[in-house]
Design a protein around this motif. Structure first.
Motif, PDB file in Angstrom:
ATOM      1  N   VAL A  76       3.187  -6.814   3.906  1.00 25.39           N
ATOM      2  CA  VAL A  76       3.191  -5.352   3.984  1.00 25.39           C
ATOM      3  C   VAL A  76       2.997  -4.740   2.595  1.00 25.39           C
ATOM      4  O   VAL A  76       2.181  -3.829   2.395  1.00 25.39           O
ATOM      5  CB  VAL A  76       4.508  -4.848   4.617  1.00 25.39           C
ATOM      6  CG1 VAL A  76       4.644  -3.334   4.458  1.00 25.39           C
ATOM      7  CG2 VAL A  76       4.559  -5.219   6.094  1.00 25.39           C
ATOM      8  N   TYR A 115      -0.342  -2.670   0.586  1.00 25.98           N
ATOM      9  CA  TYR A 115      -0.102  -1.422  -0.142  1.00 25.98           C
ATOM     10  C   TYR A 115      -0.612  -1.511  -1.576  1.00 25.98           C
ATOM     11  O   TYR A 115      -1.375  -0.648  -2.044  1.00 25.98           O
ATOM     12  CB  TYR A 115       1.394  -1.095  -0.127  1.00 25.98           C
ATOM     13  CG  TYR A 115       1.848  -0.170  -1.226  1.00 25.98           C
ATOM     14  CD1 TYR A 115       1.253   1.072  -1.413  1.00 25.98           C
ATOM     15  CD2 TYR A 115       2.893  -0.531  -2.078  1.00 25.98           C
ATOM     16  CE1 TYR A 115       1.673   1.926  -2.424  1.00 25.98           C
ATOM     17  CE2 TYR A 115       3.321   0.318  -3.091  1.00 25.98           C
ATOM     18  CZ  TYR A 115       2.705   1.537  -3.259  1.00 25.98           C
ATOM     19  OH  TYR A 115       3.118   2.381  -4.256  1.00 25.98           O
ATOM     20  N   TYR A 161       1.335   0.664  11.299  1.00 26.35           N
ATOM     21  CA  TYR A 161       0.776   0.257  10.009  1.00 26.35           C
ATOM     22  C   TYR A 161      -0.598  -0.381  10.198  1.00 26.35           C
ATOM     23  O   TYR A 161      -1.525  -0.126   9.437  1.00 26.35           O
ATOM     24  CB  TYR A 161       1.736  -0.725   9.340  1.00 26.35           C
ATOM     25  CG  TYR A 161       1.441  -1.008   7.880  1.00 26.35           C
ATOM     26  CD1 TYR A 161       1.344   0.024   6.953  1.00 26.35           C
ATOM     27  CD2 TYR A 161       1.307  -2.312   7.413  1.00 26.35           C
ATOM     28  CE1 TYR A 161       1.103  -0.230   5.614  1.00 26.35           C
ATOM     29  CE2 TYR A 161       1.067  -2.583   6.065  1.00 26.35           C
ATOM     30  CZ  TYR A 161       0.970  -1.535   5.177  1.00 26.35           C
ATOM     31  OH  TYR A 161       0.727  -1.787   3.849  1.00 26.35           O
ATOM     32  N   TYR A 214       3.958   2.216   6.226  1.00 26.27           N
ATOM     33  CA  TYR A 214       4.479   1.294   5.206  1.00 26.27           C
ATOM     34  C   TYR A 214       5.960   1.557   4.952  1.00 26.27           C
ATOM     35  O   TYR A 214       6.783   0.630   4.887  1.00 26.27           O
ATOM     36  CB  TYR A 214       3.663   1.468   3.924  1.00 26.27           C
ATOM     37  CG  TYR A 214       4.342   1.046   2.646  1.00 26.27           C
ATOM     38  CD1 TYR A 214       4.461  -0.295   2.296  1.00 26.27           C
ATOM     39  CD2 TYR A 214       4.841   2.010   1.764  1.00 26.27           C
ATOM     40  CE1 TYR A 214       5.081  -0.669   1.113  1.00 26.27           C
ATOM     41  CE2 TYR A 214       5.453   1.645   0.581  1.00 26.27           C
ATOM     42  CZ  TYR A 214       5.575   0.310   0.257  1.00 26.27           C
ATOM     43  OH  TYR A 214       6.187  -0.054  -0.907  1.00 26.27           O
TER      44      TYR A 214
END
Length: 398
Positions: free
Chosen positions: A24, A28, A88, A115
């Motif tokens: 995750v 980002y 997401y 996120y």
């Protein structure tokens, strides 16, 4: 809980949620260093518009942390993790239709919310899989996933963008997000059973229901450290280009990742055995040294040495600040407390480039920005020494 009574740190649940968190954060950080370049070169955006496209992600993240942090235990950790991961995935795929700067802004905002939701849930869930006597060590290993993502993500983005282009990176991110979503739906998560008093407190609309006051100081420290590190995320690629050290600039993050990987287990054990001060002060000192080296670098060796010290500084602080947060609160406030801590950290990373951009206008060069940022950890160390009392925060480790 049975899971909490296990003394084995590297259990299946701990490993799974750590990997989920890594992916995750990887997605980002991969986008954060290339969005501005894509917006200006491919979408014809101005520098100000590109900066807004980068920063609006943090706004979405902060809103998610505030709302999800408050409602996490009410909605249930399992549901937030699973449906947050699905959202997401959808918003990551939406980058493919970002044909103009306004659509990109909307996608960035929604992706930031997704996120924030997933990471807030994961940060709470992992605490259930760490034995209480090993909180410092466990959080440091878990935090390693975030620190490595903060290094590997920018490296992937900077390396792949000129080779394959923005859309190819999006496709890679979608594949990673899809695998993560599947893992979230298969992963066993135990929800916290709330008392009626806890439910009433969550449903009450008050500042306390969104923010944990006990961790405001450490969240404020995280905000300042985030500003200092944002100088690396925001300007290193431009600065390295000016110094004709573009390749070394990409490998800065590799060195950062290696140092964090090698030192994180040790810092966690030091935290558990000797307390937070034994790791927090060295992290402030190392970050200062790293930024000073960056300011005066003139060759590859000094630039990479800077990466090592920045890794020791920011990478160590990020996880141990989280461990301090956990020591300060009761179990039913973990979600709100961690949300408060990461709001401080994310806000620093988000507003840092704007604030430092204004500083550059006053000081005139990126070198002076790094000198300015090197002073921040020194100020943080003084504030920490004056206002933080570790003796009051020993509930978890006993």
């Amino acid at each position: 809980m049975k899971i909490k009574e296990e003394e084995k740190l590297f259990n299946k649940g701990f490993i799974t949620i750590t990997i989920i968190n890594f992916v995750v954060f990887l997605v980002y950080y991969c986008f954060v260093v290339i969005t501005a370049k894509y917006a200006t070169q491919s979408l014809g955006a101005s520098t100000a518009q590109a900066g807004f496209a980068v920063g609006i992600y943090i706004i979405g993240t902060l809103l998610a942390r505030l709302y999800i942090g408050k409602k996490l235990e009410l909605f249930g950790r399992r549901a937030v993790l699973r449906y947050g991961a699905l959202f997401y995935l959808i918003t990551t795929a939406a980058y493919l239709v970002s044909s103009n700067i306004f659509i990109l802004d909307g996608v960035r905002f929604l992706n930031g919310f997704g996120y924030g939701a997933v990471s807030t849930a994961a940060n709470a869930i992992v605490t259930a899989y760490i034995p209480e006597a090993k909180y410092g060590e466990g959080i440091n290993y878990y935090g390693l996933s975030t620190s490595l993502a903060a290094a590997i993500g920018p490296f992937i983005g900077l390396l792949l963008l000129p080779l394959v282009g923005f859309k190819a990176i999006i496709i890679l991110a979608v594949v990673l997000a899809f695998i993560t979503m599947l893992a979230c739906f298969k992963f066993k998560v135990n929800n916290i059973v709330l008392t009626e008093e806890s439910r009433a407190k969550i449903n009450t609309f008050s500042l306390e229901s969104f923010i944990e006051f006990k961790v405001l100081f450490i969240a404020g420290i995280a905000f300042l450290i985030g500003i200092a590190y944002s100088s690396v995320l925001g300007f290193l690629s431009i600065y390295a280009d000016q110094l004709h050290l573009v390749t070394a600039g990409a490998f800065f993050f590799v060195v950062y990742a290696l140092v964090v990987t090698l030192t994180r287990p040790m810092s966690g054990k030091i935290f558990d055995r000797h307390g937070e001060n034994a790791v927090m002060y060295p992290s402030f000192i190392c970050l200062t040294i790293g930024l000073i080296l960056l300011a005066f670098t003139g060759n590859t060796f000094v630039l990479l040495a800077s990466g090592a010290f920045v890794g020791l500084g920011y990478g160590t602080f990020m996880a141990n600040g989280q461990a301090v947060t956990l020591k300060l609160v009761e179990k039913d406030r973990i979600g709100v407390a961690l949300s408060t801590y990461f709001i401080g950290l994310d806000l620093g990373l988000g507003v840092g480039p704007y604030l430092l951009g204004a500083v550059k206008g006053l000081l005139g060069s990126y070198q002076h920005i790094y000198i300015f940022c090197a002073v921040i950890p020194i100020i943080v160390a003084i504030l920490y020494m004056i206002f933080y009392k570790p003796g009051k925060a020993t509930k978890v480790n006993g």
